[in-house]
Design a protein around this motif. Structure first.
Motif, short mmCIF file in Angstrom:
data_model
loop_
_atom_site.label_atom_id
_atom_site.label_comp_id
_atom_site.label_asym_id
_atom_site.label_seq_id
_atom_site.Cartn_x
_atom_site.Cartn_y
_atom_site.Cartn_z
N ASP A 79 0.81 10.14 7.47
CA ASP A 79 0.23 8.81 7.47
C ASP A 79 -0.84 8.70 6.38
O ASP A 79 -1.52 9.66 6.08
CB ASP A 79 -0.40 8.50 8.83
CG ASP A 79 0.63 8.44 9.93
OD1 ASP A 79 1.79 8.13 9.60
OD2 ASP A 79 0.28 8.70 11.09
N TRP A 80 -0.97 7.49 5.86
CA TRP A 80 -1.97 7.26 4.83
C TRP A 80 -3.27 6.78 5.46
O TRP A 80 -3.26 6.02 6.43
CB TRP A 80 -1.48 6.20 3.84
CG TRP A 80 -0.52 6.72 2.82
CD1 TRP A 80 0.21 7.87 2.90
CD2 TRP A 80 -0.16 6.10 1.59
NE1 TRP A 80 0.99 8.00 1.79
CE2 TRP A 80 0.79 6.94 0.97
CE3 TRP A 80 -0.52 4.92 0.95
CZ2 TRP A 80 1.35 6.64 -0.28
CZ3 TRP A 80 0.02 4.62 -0.28
CH2 TRP A 80 0.95 5.47 -0.88
N VAL A 97 -4.18 3.12 7.57
CA VAL A 97 -3.53 1.98 6.93
C VAL A 97 -2.80 1.17 8.01
O VAL A 97 -2.17 1.73 8.89
CB VAL A 97 -2.55 2.49 5.86
CG1 VAL A 97 -1.65 1.39 5.36
CG2 VAL A 97 -3.29 3.13 4.72
N ASP A 100 0.61 -4.21 7.81
CA ASP A 100 0.70 -5.38 6.95
C ASP A 100 -0.31 -5.34 5.80
O ASP A 100 -0.63 -6.37 5.23
CB ASP A 100 0.53 -6.66 7.77
CG ASP A 100 -0.75 -6.63 8.59
OD1 ASP A 100 -1.37 -5.56 8.64
OD2 ASP A 100 -1.09 -7.66 9.19
N ASP A 101 -0.82 -4.15 5.48
CA ASP A 101 -1.73 -4.04 4.34
C ASP A 101 -0.98 -4.28 3.03
O ASP A 101 0.22 -4.01 2.95
CB ASP A 101 -2.39 -2.66 4.31
CG ASP A 101 -3.56 -2.58 5.26
OD1 ASP A 101 -4.00 -3.63 5.74
OD2 ASP A 101 -4.02 -1.46 5.54
N ASN A 102 -1.72 -4.73 2.04
CA ASN A 102 -1.14 -5.05 0.74
C ASN A 102 -0.63 -3.77 0.07
O ASN A 102 -1.39 -2.94 -0.38
CB ASN A 102 -2.22 -5.70 -0.12
CG ASN A 102 -1.66 -6.35 -1.35
OD1 ASN A 102 -0.60 -5.97 -1.83
ND2 ASN A 102 -2.36 -7.35 -1.86
N GLN A 103 0.72 -3.64 0.03
CA GLN A 103 1.32 -2.40 -0.47
C GLN A 103 1.07 -2.21 -1.96
O GLN A 103 0.99 -1.09 -2.45
CB GLN A 103 2.82 -2.43 -0.21
CG GLN A 103 3.20 -2.61 1.23
CD GLN A 103 3.36 -1.30 1.94
OE1 GLN A 103 3.87 -0.34 1.37
NE2 GLN A 103 2.91 -1.23 3.17
N LEU A 106 -2.36 -0.69 -2.30
CA LEU A 106 -2.29 0.69 -1.81
C LEU A 106 -1.67 1.61 -2.85
O LEU A 106 -2.19 2.69 -3.15
CB LEU A 106 -1.45 0.76 -0.53
CG LEU A 106 -2.08 0.33 0.78
CD1 LEU A 106 -1.06 0.46 1.88
CD2 LEU A 106 -3.27 1.19 1.08
N MET A 107 -0.57 1.18 -3.43
CA MET A 107 0.11 2.01 -4.42
C MET A 107 -0.72 2.13 -5.69
O MET A 107 -0.74 3.17 -6.33
CB MET A 107 1.48 1.40 -4.72
CG MET A 107 2.42 2.29 -5.48
SD MET A 107 2.60 3.90 -4.75
CE MET A 107 4.10 3.73 -3.86
N ILE B 135 7.10 6.38 1.84
CA ILE B 135 6.33 5.28 1.27
C ILE B 135 7.09 4.62 0.13
O ILE B 135 7.05 3.40 -0.03
CB ILE B 135 4.93 5.77 0.80
CG1 ILE B 135 4.06 4.63 0.32
CG2 ILE B 135 5.05 6.83 -0.29
CD1 ILE B 135 3.57 3.74 1.42
N ARG B 138 9.43 2.30 1.68
CA ARG B 138 8.77 1.11 2.18
C ARG B 138 8.41 0.15 1.03
O ARG B 138 8.32 -1.04 1.21
CB ARG B 138 7.49 1.51 2.93
CG ARG B 138 7.54 1.12 4.39
CD ARG B 138 6.20 1.27 5.02
NE ARG B 138 5.76 2.65 5.07
CZ ARG B 138 4.49 3.01 5.20
NH1 ARG B 138 3.56 2.09 5.27
NH2 ARG B 138 4.14 4.27 5.24
N MET B 139 8.14 0.73 -0.15
CA MET B 139 7.80 -0.09 -1.31
C MET B 139 9.06 -0.62 -2.01
O MET B 139 8.94 -1.23 -3.07
CB MET B 139 7.01 0.73 -2.33
CG MET B 139 5.60 1.05 -1.92
SD MET B 139 4.56 -0.38 -2.01
CE MET B 139 4.49 -0.65 -3.77
#
Lengths: 127, 143
Positions: A79-80, A97, A100-103, A106-107, B135, B138-139
């Motif tokens: 998990d992040w 995290v 519904d956080d802004n992916q 995050l990236m 991840i 998911r992206m």
């Protein structure tokens, strides 16, 4: 100071009564509970938070500064976690995290170290 | 026979030249007083680090010790737990910062990297969020 105290108490009343808070940075009004029922502690749009609890001594903090996301940490489970840093007093916190956080943001935080490496990364391609 | 040999030995010791005065003192406060041994990998580390005046983590395994409370360098924490590198952050000027987390009390701290830090471990720390394929899925980067 009393004025900020008053607005803060109104904010906390809002969280208790109607379950929403407005983001300290982008002003977005968000529900305090995320989609899966977990209590939110940062804005899902810009990921900024507010410094309300003191992690060194415990209890509430009177800093109330804006906390900006600076890093992504990975738990053993995969998990992040978002590492926040208070822009006023430099205190660090880590928060899980939400779904519904802004992916995109995050990236962007996750790849930011590789955008400006302090040494050439070409040698690691051979490993 | 042992008695005679001991007496000659003592005489030789009495006639010996006195030991040269030591101006380097291997004790607290003397020479290399601030050197430390890493709690993670037991490496002996000197405080002189290229690129920084405050060495606060091991250059080999990046582990640190929880000694400071609020202000860096105040040595006011009573925890003394081991702090392990948790993640990598970047300052606005592009400098890498290691986020340490105390294994004993969970406290976080951010520290600048030093010039002789282990580059492989630094890069492994930086790409750690991107290692998980979940991840990327998911992206929508991979189908």
């Amino acid at each position: 100071m009393s004025n900020t105290k008053k607005t803060l108490s109104r904010t906390s009343q809002n969280i208790l009564k109607i379950g929403t808070f407005s983001c300290i940075r982008c002003g977005l009004t968000v529900s305090a509970a995320a989609g899966d029922g977990v209590r939110r502690n940062h804005c899902p749009s810009c990921l900024h938070s507010q410094h309300v609890s003191d992690h060194i001594e415990g209890g509430p903090s009177d800093c109330q500064g804006r906390m900006s996301p600076i890093a992504i940490a990975v738990l053993r489970t995969g998990d992040w976690m978002v590492i926040h840093r208070c822009v006023r007093c430099d205190e660090l916190t880590s928060n899980p995290v939400c779904v519904d956080d802004n992916q995109l943001i995050l990236m962007r935080i996750a790849v930011r170290p590789l955008a400006q490496p302090p040494f050439p990364l070409e040698t690691f391609g051979d490993l | 026979m042992p008695r005679r040999s001991r007496s000659t030995h003592e005489r030789a010791r009495a006639n010996r030249r006195p030991q040269r005065h030591k101006d380097v003192l291997h004790r607290p406060g003397g020479h290399r007083a601030n050197d430390f041994r890493c709690v993670g990998c037991r490496l002996d580390v000197s405080v002189e680090a290229p690129g920084t005046t405050h060495r606060n983590h091991c250059p080999n395994c990046l582990a640190s010790l929880h000694v400071d409370r609020r202000i860096p360098g105040d040595r006011a924490a009573s925890c003394r737990g081991r702090m392990e590198a948790l993640s990598m952050s970047v300052r606005p000027d592009g400098e890498w910062m290691i986020i340490h987390q105390c294994r004993s009390c969970g406290e976080l701290s951010a520290n600048r990297i030093a010039g002789d830090d282990n580059a492989l471990i630094l890069v492994r720390l930086a790409v750690k969020p991107l290692r998980d394929p979940g991840i990327a899925r998911r992206m929508f980067l991979v189908p």
